[in-house]
Design an enzyme around this catalytic site. Structure first.
Site, PDB file in Angstrom:
ATOM      1  CG  ASN A  89      61.310   5.059  61.175  1.00 52.07           C
ATOM      2  OD1 ASN A  89      60.127   4.736  61.314  1.00 52.07           O
ATOM      3  ND2 ASN A  89      61.747   5.746  60.139  1.00 52.07           N
ATOM      4  CG  HIS A 128      57.568   9.047  61.664  1.00 57.92           C
ATOM      5  ND1 HIS A 128      57.525   7.788  62.223  1.00 57.92           N
ATOM      6  CD2 HIS A 128      58.385   8.948  60.574  1.00 57.92           C
ATOM      7  CE1 HIS A 128      58.266   6.971  61.497  1.00 57.92           C
ATOM      8  NE2 HIS A 128      58.804   7.647  60.494  1.00 57.92           N
ATOM      9  CB  CYS A 133      56.530   6.695  58.455  1.00 57.33           C
ATOM     10  SG  CYS A 133      57.853   5.540  58.088  1.00 57.33           S
TER      11      CYS A 133
HETATM   12  O1  UT7 Z   1      60.520   7.085  58.243  1.00 55.26           O
HETATM   13  C1  UT7 Z   1      60.169   7.450  56.962  1.00 55.26           C
HETATM   14  C2  UT7 Z   1      60.994   8.493  56.381  1.00 55.26           C
HETATM   15  N1  UT7 Z   1      62.405   8.200  56.495  1.00 55.26           N
HETATM   16  C3  UT7 Z   1      63.202   9.125  56.897  1.00 55.26           C
HETATM   17  O2  UT7 Z   1      62.778  10.207  57.218  1.00 55.26           O
HETATM   18  C4  UT7 Z   1      64.674   8.789  56.858  1.00 55.26           C
HETATM   19  C5  UT7 Z   1      65.454  10.010  56.619  1.00 55.26           C
HETATM   20  N2  UT7 Z   1      66.894   9.773  56.456  1.00 55.26           N
HETATM   21  C6  UT7 Z   1      67.729   9.637  57.475  1.00 55.26           C
HETATM   22  O3  UT7 Z   1      67.348   9.505  58.619  1.00 55.26           O
HETATM   23  C7  UT7 Z   1      69.196   9.774  57.161  1.00 55.26           C
HETATM   24  O4  UT7 Z   1      69.331  10.185  55.827  1.00 55.26           O
HETATM   25  C8  UT7 Z   1      70.013   8.474  57.388  1.00 55.26           C
HETATM   26  C9  UT7 Z   1      70.197   8.228  58.876  1.00 55.26           C
HETATM   27  C10 UT7 Z   1      69.364   7.282  56.743  1.00 55.26           C
HETATM   28  C11 UT7 Z   1      71.421   8.678  56.785  1.00 55.26           C
HETATM   29  O5  UT7 Z   1      72.035   9.810  57.362  1.00 55.26           O
HETATM   30  P1  UT7 Z   1      72.689  10.931  56.438  1.00 55.26           P
HETATM   31  O6  UT7 Z   1      73.260  11.929  57.350  1.00 55.26           O
HETATM   32  O7  UT7 Z   1      71.677  11.413  55.453  1.00 55.26           O
HETATM   33  O8  UT7 Z   1      73.860  10.139  55.730  1.00 55.26           O
HETATM   34  P2  UT7 Z   1      74.147   9.957  54.165  1.00 55.26           P
HETATM   35  O9  UT7 Z   1      73.191   8.991  53.563  1.00 55.26           O
HETATM   36  O10 UT7 Z   1      74.279  11.308  53.522  1.00 55.26           O
HETATM   37  O11 UT7 Z   1      75.575   9.278  54.201  1.00 55.26           O
HETATM   38  C12 UT7 Z   1      76.744   9.994  54.702  1.00 55.26           C
HETATM   39  C13 UT7 Z   1      77.911   9.033  54.735  1.00 55.26           C
HETATM   40  C14 UT7 Z   1      78.099   8.257  53.420  1.00 55.26           C
HETATM   41  O12 UT7 Z   1      79.488   8.070  53.225  1.00 55.26           O
HETATM   42  P3  UT7 Z   1      80.329   9.035  52.250  1.00 55.26           P
HETATM   43  O13 UT7 Z   1      79.656   8.894  50.909  1.00 55.26           O
HETATM   44  O14 UT7 Z   1      80.188  10.409  52.824  1.00 55.26           O
HETATM   45  O15 UT7 Z   1      81.693   8.461  52.331  1.00 55.26           O
HETATM   46  C15 UT7 Z   1      77.451   6.922  53.691  1.00 55.26           C
HETATM   47  O16 UT7 Z   1      77.982   5.892  52.918  1.00 55.26           O
HETATM   48  O17 UT7 Z   1      77.695   8.032  55.737  1.00 55.26           O
HETATM   49  C16 UT7 Z   1      77.803   6.717  55.148  1.00 55.26           C
HETATM   50  N3  UT7 Z   1      76.865   5.843  55.841  1.00 55.26           N
HETATM   51  C17 UT7 Z   1      77.181   5.202  56.968  1.00 55.26           C
HETATM   52  N4  UT7 Z   1      78.312   5.149  57.698  1.00 55.26           N
HETATM   53  C18 UT7 Z   1      78.315   4.401  58.808  1.00 55.26           C
HETATM   54  C19 UT7 Z   1      75.568   5.569  55.518  1.00 55.26           C
HETATM   55  N5  UT7 Z   1      75.039   4.739  56.431  1.00 55.26           N
HETATM   56  C20 UT7 Z   1      76.015   4.499  57.335  1.00 55.26           C
HETATM   57  C21 UT7 Z   1      76.082   3.724  58.511  1.00 55.26           C
HETATM   58  N6  UT7 Z   1      77.231   3.705  59.214  1.00 55.26           N
HETATM   59  N7  UT7 Z   1      75.016   3.030  58.974  1.00 55.26           N
END
Ligand code: UT7
Length: 331
Positions: free
Chosen positions: A285, A255, A114
């Protein structure tokens, strides 16, 4: 001495839209969750027969036409992509050059995920300032859908396809010059965002590789935290180093990974809403294509004017990151 001027911008998005509601029929997610956690509502998906180079070609045509440079005067093309037309070779840059009829010019790809577009700017700047090249076409093009696991809800909701391109040209006018570019990396965090299979570093045999599909894998939450920490420091550093106050930034073009990351960095710089460019809602993204696509969005709205100072920042697999201070300098 020759300086490097950022002359023009162009972009292309595939016509097919994939909405959050459509994604919620493919994986266990909801429009509400995606919108709240990322700011994304929809993303574009390239057609099966539409390759990364095709997206790049369309973006490049606009950038070349808007630069006022004749295609025959382009002496180098570099493409940033993590979804190249071919594994290893030929480079997507050579494919794009041939499709555009650019002749036998220097052409190569770079792999900085990215952060690819910021790396492209730094390479183009160095080639021009050294006097080796005069008119460089840079292209960020991605068909991320081709390397995406659409059963992985933590990753697939974030990404989309698209391309952006720009012309970086030699100038003698210092005020037109790209001011500064930072690029960095830390391979200790490689496992946060990677395509583990398919290369010589893979421990899988051929059959396992096929089964694994060589898809992208991301530890989203850890990546998120490193991104906010690293980007905030990087943009503050580049502004301080060049004695530029954030109020002088006309367009902050980050980005487009996640609205919450953009907001955190924007808040750290005390930027006003009108300074921050956002396309994450409609394109998601698009990795190395996201900054030039966002920049072209501003251009198409008639809001990117000659002399406007842009601050770019990016973060991605590698891990890699970077920032750039770039005045918009059309002819
Ligand atoms: O582009 C290059 C660099 N990449 C980035 O910068 C990406 C950075 N990361 C992100 O944008 C975020 O971390 C994500 C959008 C990918 C995820 O968001 P988050 O707030 O960090 O969520 P998380 O991974 O901490 O997950 C929180 C909860 C989990 O459930 P529990 O364990 O709390 O029960 C996940 O299983 O949300 C759950 N979850 C979802 N729920 C519904 C993860 N993905 C999803 C989903 N829909 N798509």
């Amino acid at each position: 001495m020759a300086y490097a001027a950022f002359r023009s911008i162009g972009s292309y998005v595939p016509s097919k839209i994939l909405t959050n509601d459509e994604l919620s029929k493919m994986v266990d997610t909801t429009d509400e969750w995606i919108t709240k956690r990322t700011g994304i509502k929809e993303r574009r998906i390239a057609a099966k027969d539409e390759h990364t180079s095709d997206l790049g070609v369309e973006a490049a045509k606009k950038a070349i036409q808007r630069s006022g440079v004749d295609a025959s005067e382009i002496d180098m093309i570099i493409c940033a992509t993590i979804s190249p037309d071919y594994f290893c070779m030929p480079s997507t840059a050579t494919v794009i050059a041939t499709k555009l009829g650019l002749g036998k010019i220097t052409a190569f790809d770079i792999s900085a995920a990215c952060t690819g577009f910021v790396y492209l700017i730094s390479i183009a700047k160095a080639f021009i300032e050294s006097g080796m090249k005069k008119n460089i076409l840079i292209v960020g093009a991605e068909k991320i859908s081709a390397i995406m696991d659409y059963t992985d809800r933590g990753t697939c909701i974030l990404f989309g396809d698209g391309a952006g391109a720009a012309m970086i040209c030699a100038t003698q006018i210092k005020q037109e010059a790209i001011i500064d570019v930072h690029t960095a990396s830390d391979g200790n965090y490689a496992d946060l965002l990677m395509t583990p299979n398919g290369g010589t570093g893979s421990v899988h045999d051929a059959l396992e590789q096929e089964a694994a599909g060589c898809f992208m894998q991301m530890k989203g939450n850890e990546t998120f935290k490193v991104a906010v920490r690293t980007l905030t420091k990087d943009v503050i550093d580049i502004l301080e180093k060049n004695s530029i106050d954030s109020s002088a930034i006309k367009h902050f073009i980050p980005h487009q990974a996640n609205y919450r990351i953009i907001k955190a960095v924007g808040d750290a710089l005390k930027l006003k809403e009108e300074q921050v460019v956002l396309t994450v809602e409609k394109y998601g993204n698009t990795s190395g294509a996201s900054i030039p696509m966002a920049m072209d969005d501003v251009y198409e709205q008639g809001k990117l004017k000659k002399g406007d100072l842009m601050l770019l920042d990016a973060f991605g697999g590698g891990l890699t990151w970077g920032s750039a201070l770039v005045p918009f300098s059309p002819k």
